[in-house]
Enzyme design. Sequence first.
Site, mmCIF file in Angstrom:
data_model
loop_
_atom_site.group_PDB
_atom_site.id
_atom_site.type_symbol
_atom_site.label_atom_id
_atom_site.label_comp_id
_atom_site.label_asym_id
_atom_site.label_seq_id
_atom_site.Cartn_x
_atom_site.Cartn_y
_atom_site.Cartn_z
ATOM 1 N N CYS A 127 0.832 -1.204 0.000
ATOM 2 C CA CYS A 127 0.000 0.000 0.000
ATOM 3 C C CYS A 127 0.869 1.258 0.000
ATOM 4 C CB CYS A 127 -0.923 0.018 1.219
ATOM 5 S SG CYS A 127 -2.368 -1.065 1.104
ATOM 6 N N CYS A 210 -8.114 -2.048 -4.544
ATOM 7 C CA CYS A 210 -7.439 -2.887 -5.529
ATOM 8 C C CYS A 210 -8.160 -4.232 -5.671
ATOM 9 C CB CYS A 210 -5.998 -3.125 -5.106
ATOM 10 S SG CYS A 210 -4.974 -1.643 -5.173
ATOM 11 N N CYS A 213 -7.503 -7.218 -3.254
ATOM 12 C CA CYS A 213 -7.628 -6.895 -1.829
ATOM 13 C C CYS A 213 -9.033 -6.432 -1.465
ATOM 14 C CB CYS A 213 -6.626 -5.811 -1.447
ATOM 15 S SG CYS A 213 -4.915 -6.264 -1.776
ATOM 16 N N CYS A 238 -5.015 2.053 4.332
ATOM 17 C CA CYS A 238 -3.831 1.871 3.494
ATOM 18 C C CYS A 238 -2.721 2.838 3.886
ATOM 19 C CB CYS A 238 -4.174 2.058 2.028
ATOM 20 S SG CYS A 238 -4.718 3.734 1.618
HETATM 21 FE FE1 SF4 Z 1 -1.225 -3.480 -2.743
HETATM 22 FE FE2 SF4 Z 1 -3.596 -4.499 -2.026
HETATM 23 FE FE3 SF4 Z 1 -2.713 -2.164 -0.978
HETATM 24 FE FE4 SF4 Z 1 -3.514 -2.356 -3.546
HETATM 25 S S1 SF4 Z 1 -4.785 -2.590 -1.701
HETATM 26 S S2 SF4 Z 1 -1.723 -1.283 -2.810
HETATM 27 S S3 SF4 Z 1 -2.727 -4.395 -4.121
HETATM 28 S S4 SF4 Z 1 -1.844 -4.222 -0.686
#
Ligand code: SF4
Length: 253
Positions: A127, A210, A213, A238
């Site tokens: 993230c 995302c 996720c 995040c």
């Molecule tokens: Fe990475 Fe998942 Fe965070 Fe997106 S939501 S930046 S894929 S950890």
Amino acid sequence: MTVPDTVFTEEQLVQARAGLRDGDAHDVIAWALERFPADRRVVVTGLQAEGVVVADMAIALDPSVRVLTIDTGRLPEATHRYLDTLRDHWGRGIEVIHPDSDEIQSFTSEHGANAFYASAQRRLDCCHLRKVAPLERALLDVDCWLSGLRRGQSAQRAGAEVLEIDDRHRNIAKVNPLARWSGETVRGYLREHAVPAHPLYAEGYTSIGCAPCTRAVSAGEHPRAGRWWWERGVDKECGIHALPVVVPLAAAS
Ligand code: SF4
């Protein structure tokens, strides 16, 4: 709190907050657009309903206002299509920023493409590389950003103010026009103003990030339960709006 004179003195911050205390979201956005020059302010949206509402209100006030989103490189295809839908709806462009490709290559080479499933720290690292760092770079050139943050979204966001000094981004101003709004008010705005909503809401998603996720939620689940659903003891953040806290599992259960 140390507030640089370049954005607000403490006295100015107190005065501005007092002036905005009874204002609605439209008033707050109008104030921000008036207070900061066009090239020193930006609306940042992850293309969820709240950020889209802020962008829609801001565009109505200033059709050329900067609107920015982050393409993490792992977004659902539906989000890319939705971005095109919004461009068509607003009849204008939306800035898209990206992670540093060298950093992503290094991270995925060492830890794999789906490292976020391995541990909370790997997820937070991903993230940071894909969201937090690109936003930090984008905010280097502005004095104010507007977000769709709402107090009701999570316990971590319950203390959000309409106007904040963002001490994680050089003490610039962070404006949260919807801080006091409910989710229903957000959905009502989109309906009333015929603004297209992200198509994944219709598939049971209540918070969209995302692709690997994020999942749809079941009836009764917290709206952010579909984010990083495999994690236990980690805030559903995040790092863009609030620093995630990793709680020891024994204490979290
Ligand atoms: Fe990475 Fe998942 Fe965070 Fe997106 S939501 S930046 S894929 S950890």
